[in-house]
Design an enzyme around this catalytic site. Structure first.
Site, mmCIF file in Angstrom:
data_model
loop_
_atom_site.group_PDB
_atom_site.id
_atom_site.type_symbol
_atom_site.label_atom_id
_atom_site.label_comp_id
_atom_site.label_asym_id
_atom_site.label_seq_id
_atom_site.Cartn_x
_atom_site.Cartn_y
_atom_site.Cartn_z
ATOM 1 N N ASP A 94 0.823 -1.505 0.131
ATOM 2 C CA ASP A 94 -0.060 -0.001 -0.292
ATOM 3 C C ASP A 94 0.898 1.332 0.049
ATOM 4 O OD1 ASP A 94 -1.902 -2.102 0.097
ATOM 5 O OD2 ASP A 94 -2.718 -1.079 2.217
ATOM 6 N N ASP A 105 -4.890 -0.515 -1.792
ATOM 7 C CA ASP A 105 -6.211 -0.414 -1.439
ATOM 8 C C ASP A 105 -7.063 0.178 -2.715
ATOM 9 O OD1 ASP A 105 -6.369 -1.119 1.156
ATOM 10 O OD2 ASP A 105 -6.813 0.677 1.882
ATOM 11 N N HIS A 134 -10.495 1.295 -3.366
ATOM 12 C CA HIS A 134 -12.110 1.219 -2.589
ATOM 13 C C HIS A 134 -12.927 1.939 -3.645
ATOM 14 C CE1 HIS A 134 -10.253 0.356 1.183
ATOM 15 N NE2 HIS A 134 -9.642 1.597 1.453
ATOM 16 N N SER A 174 -14.982 1.325 5.276
ATOM 17 C CA SER A 174 -14.200 1.916 6.270
ATOM 18 C C SER A 174 -14.316 3.322 6.294
ATOM 19 C CB SER A 174 -12.936 1.683 5.787
ATOM 20 O OG SER A 174 -12.346 2.312 4.567
ATOM 21 N N HIS A 208 -10.242 7.514 1.337
ATOM 22 C CA HIS A 208 -8.698 7.438 0.983
ATOM 23 C C HIS A 208 -8.672 6.183 -0.325
ATOM 24 C CE1 HIS A 208 -9.480 4.389 4.033
ATOM 25 N NE2 HIS A 208 -8.457 3.639 3.374
ATOM 26 N N LYS A 234 -6.856 -4.760 -3.230
ATOM 27 C CA LYS A 234 -7.520 -5.376 -2.238
ATOM 28 C C LYS A 234 -8.763 -4.052 -1.740
ATOM 29 C CE LYS A 234 -3.987 -3.913 1.307
ATOM 30 N NZ LYS A 234 -4.866 -2.914 2.074
ATOM 31 N N GLU A 248 -14.188 -4.990 4.630
ATOM 32 C CA GLU A 248 -12.900 -4.190 5.060
ATOM 33 C C GLU A 248 -11.724 -5.520 4.538
ATOM 34 O OE1 GLU A 248 -10.733 -2.428 4.563
ATOM 35 O OE2 GLU A 248 -11.264 -0.924 6.113
ATOM 36 N N ALA A 275 0.430 0.536 6.355
ATOM 37 C CA ALA A 275 1.066 0.968 7.571
ATOM 38 C C ALA A 275 1.401 -0.305 8.541
ATOM 39 C CB ALA A 275 0.110 2.161 8.386
ATOM 40 N N CYS A 299 -2.224 -2.708 7.774
ATOM 41 C CA CYS A 299 -2.226 -3.480 6.637
ATOM 42 C C CYS A 299 -0.768 -4.417 6.659
ATOM 43 C CB CYS A 299 -2.157 -2.684 5.135
ATOM 44 S SG CYS A 299 -3.793 -1.926 5.255
#
Length: 200
Positions: free
Chosen positions: A21, A63, A65, A71, A82, A107, A114, A142, A146
């Site tokens: 990420d 990510d 999304h 989330s 984000h 993902k 989530e 982070a 993740c």
């Protein structure tokens, strides 16, 4: 069964690298910026070069999304919007070298699910098995979210794991969150190392 990442750190067949990420929204100035997250870009870029030079698999997770992901705060989640698919914030860090040989794992693509781990709802485990992966090197953002979730699931898949300490950074909602996550990964069997320990 968990496999402890013991032995030398020389790169060899069966090793793979996961860049977790490293996206614009997670860098300082992004909508969910990780403090000092930009400090890992160069280190991970060098890791990518070193693995690819040896013909070893490299995968970058992201990510990805939908705009109304569960989330996000508007949907009752803990985070600001984000890494919305197709936006500049979801792009990989500009200064991160990711040539076409690097595989991408998207993902958290479903609105109501989530997925902190790169293994959750993806084909990552199958891709690693097809590549003959036995040991996974992990860095990115982070540490306590993740990265931790990905390491936990990798160990659950029977992989030995090496966490690159100079290539992870934590959000630290509580100031020791990152340190506690590293301790948890170590307790699960992950080995802690820094890039300089990897032989040329």
């Amino acid at each position: 069964m968990a496999v402890s990442a013991t032995g030398d750190l020389g790169l060899r067949a069966g090793d793979a690298l996961i860049v977790v990420d490293l996206q614009n929204d997670f860098l300082p100035g992004g909508s969910l910026g990780v403090p000092h997250g930009d400090e890992v870009v160069q280190v991970l870029g060098e890791c990518v070069r070193r693995f690819l030079a040896r013909g070893l698999p490299v995968l970058a997770t992201r990510d990805w999304h939908p705009v109304d992901h569960c989330s996000f705060r508007a949907q009752g989640g803990p985070w600001p919007p984000h890494c919305i698919a197709g936006t500049a914030g979801a792009e990989f860090a500009r200064d991160l070298w990711l040539p076409p040989a690097v595989g991408v794992v998207s993902k958290a693509t479903e609105r109501d699910r989530e997925a902190y781990s790169a293994f959750a709802g993806t084909d990552l485990a199958q891709r690693l098995r097809r590549a003959g992966c036995k040991r996974l090197f992990v860095g990115g953002l982070a540490t306590e979210y993740c990265v931790l979730s990905t390491v936990r699931d990798a160990i659950g898949e029977g992989l030995a794991v090496v966490v690159l300490l100079d290539a992870v950074r934590a959000v630290n909602v509580q100031e020791d969150d990152g340190a506690r996550a590293l301790a948890q990964m170590s307790a699960l069997g992950a080995r802690m190392a820094v890039f300089e320990e990897l032989p040329e």
